[in-house]
Structures are given as structure tokens and as C-alpha cells.
Design a protein around this motif. Structure first.
Motif, short mmCIF file in Angstrom:
data_model
loop_
_atom_site.label_atom_id
_atom_site.label_comp_id
_atom_site.label_asym_id
_atom_site.label_seq_id
_atom_site.Cartn_x
_atom_site.Cartn_y
_atom_site.Cartn_z
N ALA A 108 0.90 -1.01 0.13
CA ALA A 108 0.28 0.12 0.75
C ALA A 108 0.43 1.33 0.14
O ALA A 108 0.60 2.67 -0.53
CB ALA A 108 -1.36 0.34 1.49
N LEU A 109 2.09 1.17 0.49
CA LEU A 109 2.74 2.57 0.46
C LEU A 109 3.80 2.19 -0.02
O LEU A 109 3.49 3.77 -1.22
CB LEU A 109 4.04 1.47 1.93
N ALA A 110 3.77 1.36 -1.59
CA ALA A 110 4.07 1.77 -2.39
C ALA A 110 2.83 1.89 -3.98
O ALA A 110 3.71 3.38 -4.41
CB ALA A 110 4.57 -0.13 -3.12
N LYS A 111 1.76 1.78 -3.21
CA LYS A 111 0.40 2.46 -4.14
C LYS A 111 0.97 3.97 -4.32
O LYS A 111 0.95 5.25 -4.67
CB LYS A 111 -0.46 2.37 -3.52
N ARG A 112 0.98 4.92 -2.55
CA ARG A 112 0.92 5.88 -2.46
C ARG A 112 2.29 6.42 -3.06
O ARG A 112 2.44 7.35 -2.60
CB ARG A 112 0.48 5.56 -0.72
N ASP A 113 3.43 5.82 -2.51
CA ASP A 113 4.99 7.04 -2.31
C ASP A 113 5.06 6.54 -3.46
O ASP A 113 6.38 7.38 -3.46
CB ASP A 113 5.95 6.57 -0.75
N GLY A 114 5.37 5.70 -4.40
CA GLY A 114 5.85 5.99 -5.76
C GLY A 114 7.22 5.22 -5.18
O GLY A 114 7.19 4.20 -4.47
N ASN A 115 8.03 4.96 -5.91
CA ASN A 115 8.84 4.05 -6.10
C ASN A 115 10.11 3.94 -5.18
O ASN A 115 10.73 3.26 -4.22
CB ASN A 115 9.43 3.34 -7.42
N PHE A 116 10.32 5.31 -4.79
CA PHE A 116 10.85 5.87 -3.51
C PHE A 116 10.61 7.14 -2.98
O PHE A 116 10.25 8.21 -3.66
CB PHE A 116 12.27 5.87 -3.73
N LYS A 117 10.59 7.34 -1.38
CA LYS A 117 9.93 8.39 -0.85
C LYS A 117 10.82 8.23 0.36
O LYS A 117 10.61 6.41 1.31
CB LYS A 117 8.61 8.58 -0.98
N PHE A 118 11.78 9.31 1.13
CA PHE A 118 12.30 9.44 2.28
C PHE A 118 11.04 9.47 4.03
O PHE A 118 11.23 11.04 4.09
CB PHE A 118 13.20 9.89 2.32
N ASN A 119 9.63 9.16 4.42
CA ASN A 119 9.30 9.57 4.62
C ASN A 119 9.74 8.66 6.48
O ASN A 119 8.76 8.23 6.74
CB ASN A 119 7.65 8.80 4.81
N ALA A 120 10.58 9.56 7.03
CA ALA A 120 10.77 9.51 8.58
C ALA A 120 10.58 9.54 9.93
O ALA A 120 11.38 10.15 10.78
CB ALA A 120 12.49 8.47 8.12
N PHE A 121 9.64 10.76 9.63
CA PHE A 121 9.43 11.63 10.23
C PHE A 121 7.75 11.50 10.83
O PHE A 121 7.50 11.30 12.39
CB PHE A 121 9.35 12.73 9.75
N LYS A 122 7.06 10.92 10.22
CA LYS A 122 5.64 10.39 10.58
C LYS A 122 5.23 9.15 11.10
O LYS A 122 5.99 8.68 9.84
CB LYS A 122 4.70 10.98 9.95
N PRO A 123 5.13 8.64 12.28
CA PRO A 123 4.81 6.87 12.58
C PRO A 123 3.77 6.81 12.12
O PRO A 123 2.97 7.58 11.32
CB PRO A 123 4.67 7.12 13.92
N LEU A 124 3.77 5.42 11.50
CA LEU A 124 3.54 4.78 11.41
C LEU A 124 1.70 4.33 10.75
O LEU A 124 0.68 4.61 10.96
CB LEU A 124 3.55 2.92 10.43
N SER A 125 2.11 4.17 12.62
CA SER A 125 0.85 4.36 13.34
C SER A 125 -0.13 5.60 13.43
O SER A 125 -1.54 5.67 13.48
CB SER A 125 0.84 4.33 14.95
N ALA A 126 0.49 6.29 12.87
CA ALA A 126 -0.09 7.80 12.37
C ALA A 126 -1.27 7.38 11.45
O ALA A 126 -2.08 8.13 11.14
CB ALA A 126 0.25 9.26 12.51
N ARG B 225 16.94 -0.18 -3.92
CA ARG B 225 18.94 0.86 -4.01
C ARG B 225 18.85 2.21 -3.11
O ARG B 225 19.61 2.16 -2.31
CB ARG B 225 19.32 1.00 -5.63
N PRO B 226 18.19 3.16 -3.26
CA PRO B 226 18.38 3.89 -2.72
C PRO B 226 17.69 4.31 -1.50
O PRO B 226 18.50 4.70 -0.48
CB PRO B 226 17.17 5.13 -3.67
N TYR B 227 16.85 3.39 -1.36
CA TYR B 227 16.58 3.28 0.14
C TYR B 227 17.52 2.66 1.01
O TYR B 227 18.10 3.10 2.04
CB TYR B 227 15.70 1.89 0.27
N LEU B 228 18.25 1.28 -0.22
CA LEU B 228 19.87 0.89 0.63
C LEU B 228 20.94 2.31 1.10
O LEU B 228 21.40 1.95 2.40
CB LEU B 228 20.21 0.04 0.33
N LEU B 229 20.82 3.30 0.22
CA LEU B 229 21.33 3.80 0.23
C LEU B 229 21.52 4.98 1.68
O LEU B 229 21.95 5.67 2.08
CB LEU B 229 21.83 4.97 -1.11
N VAL B 230 20.00 5.54 1.50
CA VAL B 230 19.78 6.56 2.70
C VAL B 230 20.44 5.94 3.97
O VAL B 230 20.62 6.61 4.88
CB VAL B 230 18.36 7.02 2.65
#
Ligand SMILES: Nc1ncnc2c1ncn2[C@@H]1O[C@H](COP(=O)(O)OP(=O)(O)O)[C@@H](O)[C@H]1O
Ligand SMILES: [Mg+2]
Lengths: 256, 383
Positions: A108-126, B225-230
Motif C-alpha cells: 500500500a505504501l508503494a502505491k501511495r509513495d511511488g518507487n522511493f520516498k524518504f518518510n521517516a518523520f511521521k510514525p506509521l501508527s499515524a 537501491r536508494p532506500y539502502l543508500l539512505v
């Protein structure tokens, strides 16, 4: 041409050899929007290889695969998924260390975020909506009671169903299923047929590889028969059933 | 990685902060409350927490993370030499430079996975180590190590020239002793907080999924790949921060900090504490640094004193047995400890805790059951 507009997947002139073995020879296949297209054929006919070419696991020696207007040949598996193609594998590919719920949340995250997204701030539980949707899909497939279990401990049939849930949550335009009921007990098979019938009413295009004729004839709108890497018959279920070439391939394939 | 309630994490964070800030108190009974050791706990804790983001979450085992530790140290000392004795620019400089190195090394190493990835990172670290001794001598000062000098420019501190070498400071506060520890402790808390956020985030979940099944990940639509790199760069920056803190508390840097044994040590810390757990790597780091401190302090003479209560031949015998395991031989003890843990507790100390907790729970339940069962039994025997 209005005819070609609703072709979802167009495989044309695909060849693939492994060493000296011609696994696919000049495969032409058109899958129409909304239909359930079954591919049947004896073991080693090249059915899985066909799907591998479609999802970017294998590059064909020649020929092309078009998804609508998008060429799939030369694309990576993740790019192909992102344009709307999901696949259930012959041996279940799930995340064995994660819980069922987590297994479904990741696609579901792949569908929403695309092939890469750095979302490390908002917790998943939210991510309430995402979790709800994942729970809903698990419920749909009758897996909701096990949602906090680690998926490695599930039965094989449940693993296949989980993998199906992982694909369904992405709402793919095209769903490729490689023997989704192989190794399942009868009642499990029936349950899976029920699920597949239900998603058929949602208008998703499906390609299903299946050995079980019961499954094939209860689901398919269209059947292609593959033997030794070539399509030997193609048509409506009733036409294929009566085709002497098919009977020969099946009986010959089974008894030799 | 897991879907935890925000409330539980808040409690965890509060307990963690309290535990770290009171370390000088509760570590006093085991003789580990003096600042030098406390600083080491905090610094190597940061190193291990960062390493765990890569190894614990993605499963990619780097054998070269000491290179980033070294880069952080050198960068910090250069900051002290050229700019100012204030530690803030030093740690920023060290962390960022380690991050840049991690981008380069990660970009190449992550073209492979499994053992090949590990070997590539090891090769890069050994290359850095050798270069620090050879061609990079103008930057690293070779075998002597990089140190402060009276003649350093220190352009921002030029006004405050005193006699002797200046000491590292934070706006006038000297960064040795307890202030040094508390500075490291605040950064440890920050580092833990960031790690906690990553573990709980969608990003962390995706890293865990990559570890679990990379094939499924790519057919699910992720470019892994970019996930691993980050993840690699984040953990490299943690190592850089740890390295610059080593320099901040003691302003010198040597190439031995980059040696493969240092890379191996952080692997041991992470596995010993509990790979992929939040707290485990920190415990592993603390435990290793604590025992290193104890065991490496012993020598033959000290051992003779310890065993002096025994008859002479027994004393000699005990010293003969124990001596190889202490002092320089402390790594032998570490190796043995590591083997015992990996064989009996592959999940590390955290698995040990979980087992103990489960045992108590079971015992608790059992006595409850007995109480509940007793009256029922009495009834049936009556009836
Ligand atoms: N990656 C591969 N390398 C070599 N041979 C392969 C590979 N994949 C499939 N084959 C061979 O190609 C033929 C078709 O295989 P497959 O497509 O898996 O058949 P099936 O119709 O049973 O799914 C088989 O003979 C198989 O051994
Ligand atoms: Mg197959």
C-alpha cells in the motif's frame, strides 16, 4: 481503432531461449480490458516464463510486451509494478518476518509513495487510513484474525492468499496469477475461486495460470493453451475444451 | 518497523532520557561512573545505534564502518585546528564529511549484496586506513596522529590566545570530565530519538521489508537501491558523529581508529545486544566498553595480587590460566563471550531479557491457574 483501445496487455512475437531450449517461440497474445484470461498447458510449457517476460524478470530475445501504450520490455520490475501490474508468484513471495498486516501495508505504501520516498518523520501508527485499508483487504480475504501473526508461520494456502491481498491492495490494472491454487486443499481452492470471482466483478483484468480445470472453467472468459513454448489454441472456454490439439497436448504431456 | 502506539514510545523515550542522564549515579556501584568511561558508553552507543539502522533494519552487514568513525575524528580535529575549539562546528563538520564519504562508498558497495557487500565495505575501510598512513599523511599526520598545535590558525579563536594547548569547549564550558559526558549524552538521546522515529516510520518499515524479501520488494514497486543508500548514509553519519565526539572529548585522531578490528567491534556490539532491536546495540556497546575497561586494566602483577590468598603453586597456576584473557588478551575474552552469546542467545541480550520476562509471566500464570483450578477440583471431588 476502438478494438485496440481496450487491449490491456499486448504480447507480440516474443521469443525466449535458455541455452538450447526454446522456452517461448513467437508468442502473440492480446488481453482485453476487464477479462479473465487463463493460460493453461502442461508442466514446462513456458507459462511462468511468459509471466516473467511481462513483469521484467526476464528480457525476451525478441518481440515486445505493451501495457496499453507503455512498452514493458526493458523496464525494471518496480517500474512495471508502478504502471499498474501486480503478480502473484508460483511459490509465494511474501515478507516472512513481518506480520500479515505489515505485509499488506508495504505494498500500500508503494502505491501511495511511488518507487522511493524518504518518510521517516511521521510514525506509521499515524497512518490511520492506510492501516484501515490494509485491515479491510485482509478481512476481504478472510485473514483478519491472523493479522498480527508473523506470516512465516502460515499455511501454504494462507500464504498464497496473503500474497493475493498484497496485490489487491494496490488496485492494479492488471493482475497476473501464477497457479494461485496449486497445492491447496479443495475447500481452500473453492474459497480462492470465490475471491477471484468477487474481484472479477470489480473490473480488474486478470491473467491466470492454472492447472486445475475446475478453476479455469469456472473463472475464465478466454483461454490460451501453451505447449512447448508455443500457443496451440486460443479462444472461448467452450471452443478450447473441444479442441483436439489441446486434448492431445494435455493427454500426451501428462502421460509421456 | 512495528506499528506501536505513540504513547508507549513516549514512555520509552522518557525512561531512556532519565536513564542516560542518571548514568553517573546508577553506574557508580559497578565502578563505571567516571567521566572517561561514561563518555565512551555514550559515544560507542551512538556508533552502535547508527550501525543498527543499516545492519539491523536492512540486513546489510558493513565491515567498514570504522572508516566513517575515523573520518569524523579527523574532520573534527581539523575543525579545532583551523576554525575554533568550539565542539559544535567540529561535530557538524565530522558528521557531514562522514556522510559524504558514505554516499561514495555506499554507492559502489551497494551494487552487491550479502557477503560481496561486506567485502567491498571492508576493502574500502582498509584502503582508507592504508591511505591515512601513506599518501594522506599531510591530512592525517600519519603514524603520529593528528594533534592540536600551538601554531594552529584557529581563525575564530584568534583573540583568545593563551599559553599551552587550548581545550575543546562548548561556549566556554570545557568538554572534558562530566560536562563532556553530558554533551555526549544529549547527542546520544538525540541519536536514539532519530533512530526510534526511523524504526516506527513507513521508511523503517520498508527497510525491514527489504531485509525480509528483496525480490518481493521490487515486484511491489520499490526501487530498493536508494532506500539502502539512505540507510547506509544515515548510519555512516552516526559513525561520523561518534568519531567527532571521540575527538571532541580528546582532541586527537589516529588511523588505528579505522582499522578493521574497530569495524568488527561495532558488529559485535550490535549482535551482542540484539540485532534489529532499539536498545540492544546500546547495551552491547556499553557491555563491551565496560568489560574492555576492566579486563584490559589487569596485568600479571595485578593478577598475582588478586590470587595471593591462594597457596603459592595455586596462585601461579591461576595467574597462568587467567593471564591470556586479560590486558592485551582481552579480545580473547570478548571472542569467547561472543561465541557463547551467538550459540545460546542468537538474539543477544535483548532475547535474554525477553526469555526471562516470558519465564516470569509463565510462572505468574501458572500460580494463577493453580489457584483457579484448586476450587474447581474440590468441587468435582465433592460431587
Ligand atoms: N531461468 C531459467 N533458466 C533456464 N531454464 C529455464 C528458466 N526458467 C524456465 N526454464 C525452463 O523453461 C521451460 C519452461 O519453464 P516454465 O515457464 O517455468 O514452465 P511452466 O509452464 O511449468 O510454468 C522449462 O523447461 C524450464 O526448465
Ligand atoms: Mg510455472
Amino acid at each position: 481503432m476502438s478494438e485496440s483501445e481496450n487491449i490491456v496487455l499486448n504480447v507480440s512475437g516474443v521469443n525466449k531461449t535458455f541455452g538450447g531450449l526454446q522456452a517461448l517461440s513467437d508468442i502473440n497474445l492480446k488481453i482485453k480490458e476487464g477479462e479473465t484470461h487463463a493460460i493453461i498447458g502442461p508442466n514446462g510449457a513456458g507459462k511462468s516464463t511468459m509471466l516473467n517476460v511481462c513483469v521484467g524478470r526476464l528480457v525476451p530475445d525478441s518481440g515486445s510486451v505493451m501495457f496499453g501504450d507503455v512498452p514493458l520490455t526493458g523496464k525494471t520490475p518496480y517500474e512495471i509494478n508502478q504502471v499498474g501490474v501486480a503478480r502473484v508468484f508460483q511459490t509465494p513471495e511474501i515478507f516472512p518476518e513481518l506480520t500479515l498486516l505489515q505485509n499488506v501495508i508495504v505494498p500500500a505504501l508503494a502505491k501511495r509513495d511511488g518507487n522511493f520516498k524518504f518518510n521517516a518523520f511521521k510514525p506509521l501508527s499515524a497512518e490511520k487510513e492506510l492501516i484501515e485499508e490494509a485491515e479491510h483487504v485482509l478481512e476481504d480475504l478472510g485473514l483478519e484474525d491472523q493479522r498480527h501473526d508473523i506470516s512465516a508461520s502460515m499455511s501454504r494456502g494462507d500464504k498464497r492468499r496473503l500474497e493475493l491481498a498484497m496485490c489487491l491492495i494496490q488496485h492494479p490494472k492488471l493482475l497476473l496469477l501464477d497457479e494461485p491454487t496449486a497445492g491447496m486443499a479443495r475447500h481452500d481452492t473453492n474459497r480462492t475461486i470465490e475471491i477471484l470471482k468477487r474481484i472479477k466483478s470489480r473490473g480488474m483484468t486478470k491473467v491466470i495460470i492454472e492447472h486445475d480445470m475446475h478453476v479455469v472453467f469456472s473463472l475464465a472468459d478466454h483461454i490460451s493453451v501453451l505447449a512447448q513454448g508455443a500457443i496451440i489454441a486460443d479462444g472461448k472456454p467452450d471452443d478450447v475444451r473441444g479442441n483436439p490439439k489441446v486434448q492431445e497436448a494435455y493427454l500426451g504431456g501428462a502421460h509421456l | 518497523m512495528s506499528i506501536q502506539s505513540a504513547r508507549k514510545d513516549l514512555i520509552l523515550m522518557v525512561v531512556f532520557i532519565a536513564a542516560v542522564l542518571t548514568m553517573p549515579i546508577w553506574l557508580a556501584p559497578v565502578g563505571a561512573s567516571y567521566p572517561d568511561l561514561l563518555q565512551k558508553f555514550a559515544i560507542f552507543g551512538i556508533f552502535a545505534i547508527g550501525f543498527n539502522i543499516l545492519f539491523g533494519l536492512t540486513g546489510y552487514l558493513s565491515f567498514g564502518h570504522a572508516a566513517f568513525l575515523g573520518v569524523g575524528s579527523y574532520a573534527a580535529v581539523w575543525s579545532f585546528k583551523l576554525l575554533t575549539m568550539n565542539v559544535i562546528p567540529a561535530i557538524i563538520f565530522g558528521t557531514v564529511l562522514a556522510g559524504i564519504f558514505a554516499v561514495l562508498i555506499g554507492f559502489v558497495s551497494l551494487r552487491r549484496s550479502g557477503i560481496y557487500f561486506s567485502i567491498l565495505t571492508l576493502a574500502f575501510a582498509q584502503m582508507s586506513y592504508n591511505m591515512a598512513y601513506s599518501v594522506l599523511t599531510p591530512v592525517t599526520n600519519g603514524e603520529t596522529g593528528l594533534q592540536l598545535e600551538q601554531s594552529d590558525p584557529r581563525i575564530f579563536d584568534a583573540a583568545a590566545t593563551g599559553s599551552g594547548l587550548p581545550s575543546t569547549e562548548l561556549f566556554g564550558m570545557k568538554m572534558s570530565g562530566y560536562p563532556g559526558f553530558y554533551f555526549c549524552a544529549v547527542l546520544l538521546i538525540l541519536a536514539f530519538f532519530v533512530s526510534l522515529r526511523i524504526f516506527r516510520s513507513p521508511f523503517g518499515m520498508k527497510l525491514a521489508a527489504i531485509k525480509s524479501n528483496q525480490v518481493r520488494m521490487s515486484y511491489t514497486g520499490f526501487n530498493t537501491r536508494p532506500y539502502l543508500l539512505v540507510a547506509f548514509v544515515i548510519s555512516g553519519m552516526y559513525a561520523g558523529l561518534a568519531g567527532s565526539l571521540l575527538a571532541a572529548t580528546d582532541p586527537l585522531a589516529g588511523a588505528e581508529r579505522m582499522q578493521w578490528t574497530a569495524s568488527g567491534e561495532v558488529v559485535l556490539m550490535t549482535i551482542l545486544g540484539g540485532l534489529g532491536t532499539l536498545i540492544g546495540p546500546l547495551l552491547g556497546a556499553g557491555l563491551i566498553k565496560y568489560f574492555e575497561n576492566i579486563f584490559s586494566a589487569y596485568n600479571e602483577q595485578v593478577l598475582h595480587e588478586i590470587f595471593s590468598f591462594l597457596p603459592q603453586f595455586m596462585e601461579n597456576f591461576m595467574v597462568f590460566i587467567v593471564n591470556p584473557f586479560v590486558g592485551e588478551g582481552w579480545h580473547l575474552t570478548l571472542g569467547a563471550l561472543f561465541m557463547i552469546i551467538v550459540i545460546f542467545l542468537p538474539g543477544g541480550i535483548m532475547e535474554g531479557f525477553a526469555k526471562i520476562a516470558a519465564w516470569f509471566k509463565k510462572r505468574g500464570n501458572k500460580s494463577d491457574d493453580d489457584d483457579a483450578a484448586a476450587p474447581a477440583k474440590a468441587q468435582t471431588s465433592e460431587g
